[in-house]
Design an enzyme around this catalytic site. Structure first.
Site, PDB file in Angstrom:
ATOM      1  N   GLN A   1      -5.270  -2.075   9.153  1.00  0.00           N
ATOM      2  CA  GLN A   1      -5.074  -3.376   8.525  1.00  0.00           C
ATOM      3  C   GLN A   1      -5.631  -4.512   9.403  1.00  0.00           C
ATOM      4  O   GLN A   1      -5.277  -4.615  10.576  1.00  0.00           O
ATOM      5  CB  GLN A   1      -3.565  -3.585   8.280  1.00  0.00           C
ATOM      6  CG  GLN A   1      -3.228  -4.841   7.528  1.00  0.00           C
ATOM      7  CD  GLN A   1      -3.769  -4.850   6.102  1.00  0.00           C
ATOM      8  OE1 GLN A   1      -3.584  -3.900   5.350  1.00  0.00           O
ATOM      9  NE2 GLN A   1      -4.459  -5.914   5.736  1.00  0.00           N
TER      10      GLN A   1
ATOM     11  N   ASP B   1     -11.690   2.313   3.397  1.00  0.00           N
ATOM     12  CA  ASP B   1     -12.040   0.899   3.205  1.00  0.00           C
ATOM     13  C   ASP B   1     -13.547   0.737   2.999  1.00  0.00           C
ATOM     14  O   ASP B   1     -14.009  -0.318   2.575  1.00  0.00           O
ATOM     15  CB  ASP B   1     -11.643   0.091   4.457  1.00  0.00           C
ATOM     16  CG  ASP B   1     -10.355  -0.696   4.267  1.00  0.00           C
ATOM     17  OD1 ASP B   1     -10.005  -0.965   3.110  1.00  0.00           O
ATOM     18  OD2 ASP B   1      -9.721  -1.027   5.284  1.00  0.00           O
TER      19      ASP B   1
ATOM     20  N   LYS C   1       0.846  -1.200   0.000  1.00  0.00           N
ATOM     21  CA  LYS C   1       0.000   0.000   0.000  1.00  0.00           C
ATOM     22  C   LYS C   1       0.879   1.247   0.000  1.00  0.00           C
ATOM     23  O   LYS C   1       0.612   2.219  -0.707  1.00  0.00           O
ATOM     24  CB  LYS C   1      -0.950  -0.025   1.205  1.00  0.00           C
ATOM     25  CG  LYS C   1      -2.114  -0.980   0.971  1.00  0.00           C
ATOM     26  CD  LYS C   1      -2.890  -1.337   2.206  1.00  0.00           C
ATOM     27  CE  LYS C   1      -3.907  -2.435   1.847  1.00  0.00           C
ATOM     28  NZ  LYS C   1      -4.568  -3.033   2.984  1.00  0.00           N
TER      29      LYS C   1
END
Ligand code: NAP
Length: 282
Positions: free
Chosen positions: A96, A119, A52
Protein backbone atom coordinates in the site's frame (compact mmCIF):
# COMPACT_ATOMS: atom_id res chain seq x y z
CA UNK A 1 -28.84 15.52 -18.36
CA UNK A 2 -26.24 12.83 -18.02
CA UNK A 3 -26.81 9.24 -17.10
CA UNK A 4 -24.92 8.40 -13.94
CA UNK A 5 -22.42 5.57 -14.28
CA UNK A 6 -23.01 3.44 -11.19
CA UNK A 7 -19.58 2.24 -10.07
CA UNK A 8 -21.11 0.26 -7.21
CA UNK A 9 -23.29 -1.76 -9.59
CA UNK A 10 -20.52 -2.32 -12.16
CA UNK A 11 -18.05 -3.32 -9.45
CA UNK A 12 -20.62 -5.68 -7.90
CA UNK A 13 -20.94 -7.41 -11.29
CA UNK A 14 -17.14 -7.73 -11.59
CA UNK A 15 -16.92 -9.15 -8.05
CA UNK A 16 -19.75 -11.58 -8.79
CA UNK A 17 -17.76 -12.92 -11.78
CA UNK A 18 -14.65 -13.10 -9.62
CA UNK A 19 -16.40 -15.08 -6.87
CA UNK A 20 -17.72 -17.55 -9.44
CA UNK A 21 -14.21 -17.95 -10.82
CA UNK A 22 -12.76 -18.36 -7.32
CA UNK A 23 -15.31 -21.09 -6.58
CA UNK A 24 -14.45 -23.00 -9.77
CA UNK A 25 -10.70 -22.63 -9.11
CA UNK A 26 -11.19 -24.00 -5.60
CA UNK A 27 -12.91 -27.06 -7.09
CA UNK A 28 -9.63 -27.65 -8.94
CA UNK A 29 -7.66 -27.24 -5.70
CA UNK A 30 -6.48 -23.71 -6.51
CA UNK A 31 -7.10 -21.07 -3.82
CA UNK A 32 -6.19 -17.50 -4.83
CA UNK A 33 -4.51 -15.54 -2.02
CA UNK A 34 -3.63 -11.88 -1.61
CA UNK A 35 -1.04 -10.41 0.76
CA UNK A 36 -1.42 -6.72 1.57
CA UNK A 37 1.44 -4.88 3.25
CA UNK A 38 1.03 -1.53 4.93
CA UNK A 39 3.89 0.37 6.51
CA UNK A 40 3.17 3.16 8.99
CA UNK A 41 0.06 4.84 10.28
CA UNK A 42 -1.48 6.65 7.29
CA UNK A 43 -5.20 6.67 8.14
CA UNK A 44 -6.46 6.71 4.52
CA UNK A 45 -4.17 3.75 3.71
CA UNK A 46 -5.57 1.84 6.69
CA UNK A 47 -9.10 2.31 5.31
CA UNK A 48 -8.01 1.11 1.84
CA UNK A 49 -6.36 -1.97 3.35
CA UNK A 50 -9.45 -2.75 5.44
CA UNK A 51 -11.64 -2.44 2.32
CA UNK A 52 -9.33 -4.75 0.36
CA UNK A 53 -9.52 -7.37 3.11
CA UNK A 54 -13.31 -7.09 3.16
CA UNK A 55 -13.48 -7.50 -0.64
CA UNK A 56 -11.32 -10.65 -0.41
CA UNK A 57 -13.74 -12.12 2.14
CA UNK A 58 -16.67 -11.20 -0.12
CA UNK A 59 -15.31 -13.04 -3.17
CA UNK A 60 -13.68 -15.95 -1.30
CA UNK A 61 -10.04 -14.93 -1.78
CA UNK A 62 -7.66 -15.92 1.05
CA UNK A 63 -5.91 -12.84 2.43
CA UNK A 64 -3.05 -11.95 4.72
CA UNK A 65 -2.39 -8.49 6.09
CA UNK A 66 1.01 -7.26 7.26
CA UNK A 67 0.81 -4.01 9.22
CA UNK A 68 4.43 -2.96 9.74
CA UNK A 69 5.66 -0.12 11.94
CA UNK A 70 6.75 3.20 10.41
CA UNK A 71 10.41 2.49 11.27
CA UNK A 72 10.52 -0.73 9.18
CA UNK A 73 13.63 -0.65 7.02
CA UNK A 74 13.65 -1.15 3.27
CA UNK A 75 15.69 -4.33 3.77
CA UNK A 76 13.11 -5.75 6.19
CA UNK A 77 10.27 -4.92 3.81
CA UNK A 78 12.07 -6.50 0.85
CA UNK A 79 12.81 -9.60 2.96
CA UNK A 80 9.09 -9.97 3.69
CA UNK A 81 8.32 -9.61 -0.02
CA UNK A 82 10.90 -12.33 -0.73
CA UNK A 83 9.08 -14.69 1.67
CA UNK A 84 5.71 -13.90 0.09
CA UNK A 85 7.18 -14.39 -3.41
CA UNK A 86 8.06 -17.93 -2.34
CA UNK A 87 4.78 -18.60 -0.51
CA UNK A 88 2.44 -20.82 -2.54
CA UNK A 89 -0.63 -19.61 -0.60
CA UNK A 90 -0.01 -16.09 -1.92
CA UNK A 91 -0.90 -15.37 -5.56
CA UNK A 92 -0.72 -11.59 -5.34
CA UNK A 93 1.28 -9.07 -3.31
CA UNK A 94 0.23 -5.48 -2.83
CA UNK A 95 2.26 -2.87 -0.99
CA UNK A 96 0.00 0.00 0.00
CA UNK A 97 1.29 3.45 -1.00
CA UNK A 98 2.47 5.82 0.30
CA UNK A 99 5.52 4.28 1.96
CA UNK A 100 7.56 6.17 4.59
CA UNK A 101 10.11 8.53 3.04
CA UNK A 102 13.14 6.40 3.97
CA UNK A 103 11.89 3.57 1.71
CA UNK A 104 12.47 3.62 -2.04
CA UNK A 105 9.07 2.72 -3.48
CA UNK A 106 10.47 1.60 -6.84
CA UNK A 107 12.97 -0.78 -5.19
CA UNK A 108 10.08 -2.33 -3.29
CA UNK A 109 7.89 -2.71 -6.39
CA UNK A 110 10.81 -4.29 -8.25
CA UNK A 111 11.21 -6.84 -5.44
CA UNK A 112 7.75 -8.27 -6.15
CA UNK A 113 7.72 -11.16 -8.60
CA UNK A 114 6.04 -9.85 -11.77
CA UNK A 115 3.55 -12.77 -11.70
CA UNK A 116 2.48 -11.68 -8.20
CA UNK A 117 2.40 -7.95 -9.01
CA UNK A 118 -1.39 -7.51 -8.89
CA UNK A 119 -1.07 -3.71 -8.95
CA UNK A 120 0.78 -4.02 -12.31
CA UNK A 121 3.33 -1.41 -11.22
CA UNK A 122 6.47 -3.54 -11.80
CA UNK A 123 8.48 -2.25 -14.79
CA UNK A 124 8.11 -5.70 -16.43
CA UNK A 125 4.32 -5.42 -16.31
CA UNK A 126 4.40 -1.74 -17.29
CA UNK A 127 6.42 -2.73 -20.37
CA UNK A 128 3.97 -5.54 -21.19
CA UNK A 129 1.10 -3.04 -21.01
CA UNK A 130 2.98 -0.66 -23.30
CA UNK A 131 3.30 -3.34 -26.00
CA UNK A 132 -0.27 -4.52 -25.48
CA UNK A 133 0.65 -8.05 -24.32
CA UNK A 134 -0.26 -8.01 -20.65
CA UNK A 135 -1.45 -10.32 -17.90
CA UNK A 136 -2.51 -7.63 -15.46
CA UNK A 137 -3.72 -4.09 -15.85
CA UNK A 138 -3.36 -1.47 -13.14
CA UNK A 139 -6.58 -1.53 -11.14
CA UNK A 140 -7.84 2.04 -11.45
CA UNK A 141 -7.38 2.49 -15.24
CA UNK A 142 -8.74 -1.04 -15.82
CA UNK A 143 -11.75 -0.11 -13.68
CA UNK A 144 -12.29 3.03 -15.75
CA UNK A 145 -12.30 0.94 -18.95
CA UNK A 146 -15.02 -1.27 -17.40
CA UNK A 147 -17.07 1.80 -16.51
CA UNK A 148 -16.77 3.20 -20.04
CA UNK A 149 -17.72 -0.19 -21.45
CA UNK A 150 -20.80 -0.27 -19.18
CA UNK A 151 -22.18 2.77 -21.03
CA UNK A 152 -22.42 0.72 -24.23
CA UNK A 153 -20.53 3.49 -26.07
CA UNK A 154 -17.56 2.58 -28.25
CA UNK A 155 -14.09 3.97 -27.53
CA UNK A 156 -12.84 3.21 -31.05
CA UNK A 157 -12.06 6.43 -32.94
CA UNK A 158 -13.12 8.73 -30.08
CA UNK A 159 -11.12 11.74 -28.93
CA UNK A 160 -10.08 11.00 -25.36
CA UNK A 161 -8.40 13.45 -23.03
CA UNK A 162 -6.71 12.23 -19.86
CA UNK A 163 -5.77 14.90 -17.31
CA UNK A 164 -2.85 13.62 -15.22
CA UNK A 165 0.23 11.61 -16.16
CA UNK A 166 1.06 9.62 -13.03
CA UNK A 167 2.48 6.13 -13.38
CA UNK A 168 -0.47 4.62 -11.54
CA UNK A 169 -3.37 6.39 -13.25
CA UNK A 170 -2.75 8.90 -16.05
CA UNK A 171 -0.12 7.13 -18.18
CA UNK A 172 -1.61 3.61 -18.10
CA UNK A 173 -5.09 5.12 -18.58
CA UNK A 174 -3.92 6.79 -21.79
CA UNK A 175 -2.32 3.53 -22.93
CA UNK A 176 -5.51 1.50 -22.37
CA UNK A 177 -7.57 4.04 -24.30
CA UNK A 178 -4.98 3.91 -27.08
CA UNK A 179 -5.18 0.10 -27.14
CA UNK A 180 -8.94 0.54 -27.51
CA UNK A 181 -8.24 2.63 -30.65
CA UNK A 182 -9.00 6.06 -29.22
CA UNK A 183 -7.08 9.18 -30.22
CA UNK A 184 -5.57 10.18 -26.91
CA UNK A 185 -4.27 13.46 -25.52
CA UNK A 186 -2.58 13.58 -22.11
CA UNK A 187 -2.70 16.86 -20.19
CA UNK A 188 -0.62 17.78 -17.15
CA UNK A 189 0.52 20.77 -15.13
CA UNK A 190 2.57 22.20 -18.03
CA UNK A 191 -0.17 21.83 -20.63
CA UNK A 192 -1.13 25.03 -22.40
CA UNK A 193 -4.79 25.67 -23.24
CA UNK A 194 -5.91 22.75 -21.10
CA UNK A 195 -9.55 23.88 -21.03
CA UNK A 196 -9.64 24.12 -24.85
CA UNK A 197 -8.17 20.62 -25.20
CA UNK A 198 -10.69 19.19 -22.71
CA UNK A 199 -13.52 20.70 -24.75
CA UNK A 200 -12.54 18.43 -27.66
CA UNK A 201 -12.93 15.26 -25.57
CA UNK A 202 -15.62 12.73 -26.38
CA UNK A 203 -14.30 10.94 -23.29
CA UNK A 204 -12.72 13.05 -20.56
CA UNK A 205 -10.87 11.31 -17.73
CA UNK A 206 -9.65 13.48 -14.87
CA UNK A 207 -6.94 12.19 -12.52
CA UNK A 208 -5.52 15.37 -11.02
CA UNK A 209 -6.39 15.37 -7.34
CA UNK A 210 -7.95 18.83 -7.10
CA UNK A 211 -11.55 19.48 -6.15
CA UNK A 212 -13.49 21.47 -8.75
CA UNK A 213 -10.65 21.31 -11.31
CA UNK A 214 -12.93 20.36 -14.23
CA UNK A 215 -15.62 22.98 -14.69
CA UNK A 216 -18.70 22.79 -16.89
CA UNK A 217 -17.21 24.95 -19.65
CA UNK A 218 -14.44 22.34 -20.15
CA UNK A 219 -16.93 19.60 -21.01
CA UNK A 220 -17.97 18.95 -24.61
CA UNK A 221 -21.73 18.44 -24.99
CA UNK A 222 -22.56 14.71 -24.69
CA UNK A 223 -19.08 13.77 -23.50
CA UNK A 224 -18.47 10.81 -21.20
CA UNK A 225 -16.88 12.23 -18.05
CA UNK A 226 -14.90 9.96 -15.75
CA UNK A 227 -13.74 11.42 -12.45
CA UNK A 228 -10.84 9.53 -10.88
CA UNK A 229 -10.05 12.27 -8.35
CA UNK A 230 -10.52 11.63 -4.65
CA UNK A 231 -10.39 14.86 -2.74
CA UNK A 232 -11.97 16.57 0.24
CA UNK A 233 -14.00 19.71 -0.28
CA UNK A 234 -13.92 22.66 2.12
CA UNK A 235 -16.44 20.86 4.36
CA UNK A 236 -14.25 17.74 4.46
CA UNK A 237 -16.65 15.80 2.22
CA UNK A 238 -15.23 13.31 -0.30
CA UNK A 239 -15.37 14.73 -3.84
CA UNK A 240 -13.73 14.27 -7.22
CA UNK A 241 -11.95 16.64 -9.62
CA UNK A 242 -15.06 17.44 -11.59
CA UNK A 243 -17.64 20.04 -10.65
CA UNK A 244 -20.49 17.53 -10.89
CA UNK A 245 -23.18 20.18 -10.69
CA UNK A 246 -21.74 21.97 -13.77
CA UNK A 247 -20.63 18.96 -15.82
CA UNK A 248 -23.63 16.69 -15.33
CA UNK A 249 -26.11 18.73 -17.42
CA UNK A 250 -23.68 18.72 -20.39
CA UNK A 251 -22.32 15.17 -20.31
CA UNK A 252 -24.01 12.07 -21.72
CA UNK A 253 -22.58 9.89 -18.94
CA UNK A 254 -20.74 10.84 -15.78
CA UNK A 255 -19.26 9.08 -12.76
CA UNK A 256 -20.12 10.34 -9.30
CA UNK A 257 -17.65 10.61 -6.41
CA UNK A 258 -18.12 8.62 -4.26
CA UNK A 259 -19.64 5.62 -6.02
CA UNK A 260 -17.87 5.88 -9.39
CA UNK A 261 -14.26 4.87 -10.00
CA UNK A 262 -13.46 4.13 -6.33
CA UNK A 263 -15.35 0.81 -6.00
CA UNK A 264 -13.92 -0.37 -9.34
CA UNK A 265 -10.31 -0.21 -8.17
CA UNK A 266 -10.82 -2.88 -5.51
CA UNK A 267 -12.96 -5.04 -7.79
CA UNK A 268 -10.18 -5.04 -10.40
CA UNK A 269 -7.65 -5.97 -7.69
CA UNK A 270 -9.75 -9.04 -6.93
CA UNK A 271 -9.81 -9.87 -10.64
CA UNK A 272 -6.01 -9.48 -10.89
CA UNK A 273 -5.50 -11.78 -7.89
CA UNK A 274 -7.51 -14.50 -9.61
CA UNK A 275 -5.54 -13.95 -12.84
CA UNK A 276 -2.31 -14.29 -10.85
CA UNK A 277 -3.49 -17.57 -9.30
CA UNK A 278 -4.41 -18.90 -12.74
CA UNK A 279 -1.02 -17.98 -14.23
CA UNK A 280 0.86 -19.55 -11.32
CA UNK A 281 -1.14 -22.76 -11.65
CA UNK A 282 -1.19 -22.98 -15.45
P1 NAP B 1 -0.55 12.40 -8.84
O1 NAP B 1 0.54 11.39 -8.92
O2 NAP B 1 -0.45 13.52 -7.89
O3 NAP B 1 -0.73 13.00 -10.32
C1 NAP B 1 -1.54 14.11 -10.55
C2 NAP B 1 -1.42 14.53 -11.98
O4 NAP B 1 -2.23 15.70 -12.14
C3 NAP B 1 0.01 14.89 -12.39
O5 NAP B 1 0.32 14.31 -13.62
C4 NAP B 1 -0.02 16.41 -12.47
O6 NAP B 1 0.78 16.96 -13.50
C5 NAP B 1 -1.48 16.67 -12.82
N1 NAP B 1 -1.83 18.02 -12.37
C6 NAP B 1 -1.70 18.54 -11.14
N2 NAP B 1 -2.10 19.84 -11.14
C7 NAP B 1 -2.46 20.12 -12.41
C8 NAP B 1 -2.93 21.27 -13.05
N3 NAP B 1 -3.12 22.43 -12.39
N4 NAP B 1 -3.20 21.21 -14.36
C9 NAP B 1 -3.03 20.07 -15.04
N5 NAP B 1 -2.58 18.93 -14.50
C10 NAP B 1 -2.29 18.97 -13.19
O7 NAP B 1 -1.97 11.72 -8.55
P2 NAP B 1 -2.52 10.26 -8.94
O8 NAP B 1 -1.93 9.27 -8.04
O9 NAP B 1 -2.47 10.05 -10.41
O10 NAP B 1 -4.04 10.46 -8.50
C11 NAP B 1 -4.85 11.46 -9.08
C12 NAP B 1 -6.16 11.54 -8.32
O11 NAP B 1 -6.82 10.29 -8.45
C13 NAP B 1 -6.01 11.77 -6.82
O12 NAP B 1 -7.11 12.53 -6.37
C14 NAP B 1 -6.08 10.38 -6.24
O13 NAP B 1 -6.55 10.37 -4.90
C15 NAP B 1 -7.10 9.76 -7.17
N6 NAP B 1 -7.03 8.29 -7.25
C16 NAP B 1 -8.19 7.64 -7.11
C17 NAP B 1 -8.20 6.27 -7.20
C18 NAP B 1 -9.49 5.55 -7.06
O14 NAP B 1 -9.50 4.37 -6.81
N7 NAP B 1 -10.62 6.23 -7.25
C19 NAP B 1 -7.02 5.56 -7.42
C20 NAP B 1 -5.83 6.27 -7.58
C21 NAP B 1 -5.85 7.66 -7.51
P3 NAP B 1 2.41 16.91 -13.47
O15 NAP B 1 2.75 15.49 -13.83
O16 NAP B 1 2.80 17.89 -14.50
O17 NAP B 1 2.81 17.27 -12.07
Amino acid sequence: MARIIDGKAVSAAVKQNVSEEVASLKERGIAPGLAVIIVGEDSASKIYVRNKKRACEEVGIYSEEYALPEETTQTELIELIGKLNADEKISGILVQAPLPKHIDEMAVIEAILPVKDVDAFHPYNVGKIMIGDFDFLPCTPAGVMELISSTGERVDGKNCVVIGRSNIVGKPMAMLLLHANATVTICHSRTKNLAEICKTADILVSAVGRAGFVTGDMVKPDAIVIDVGMNRDEKGKLCGDVSFIEAEPKASFITPVPGGVGPMTIAMLMKNTVTAAKIQNA
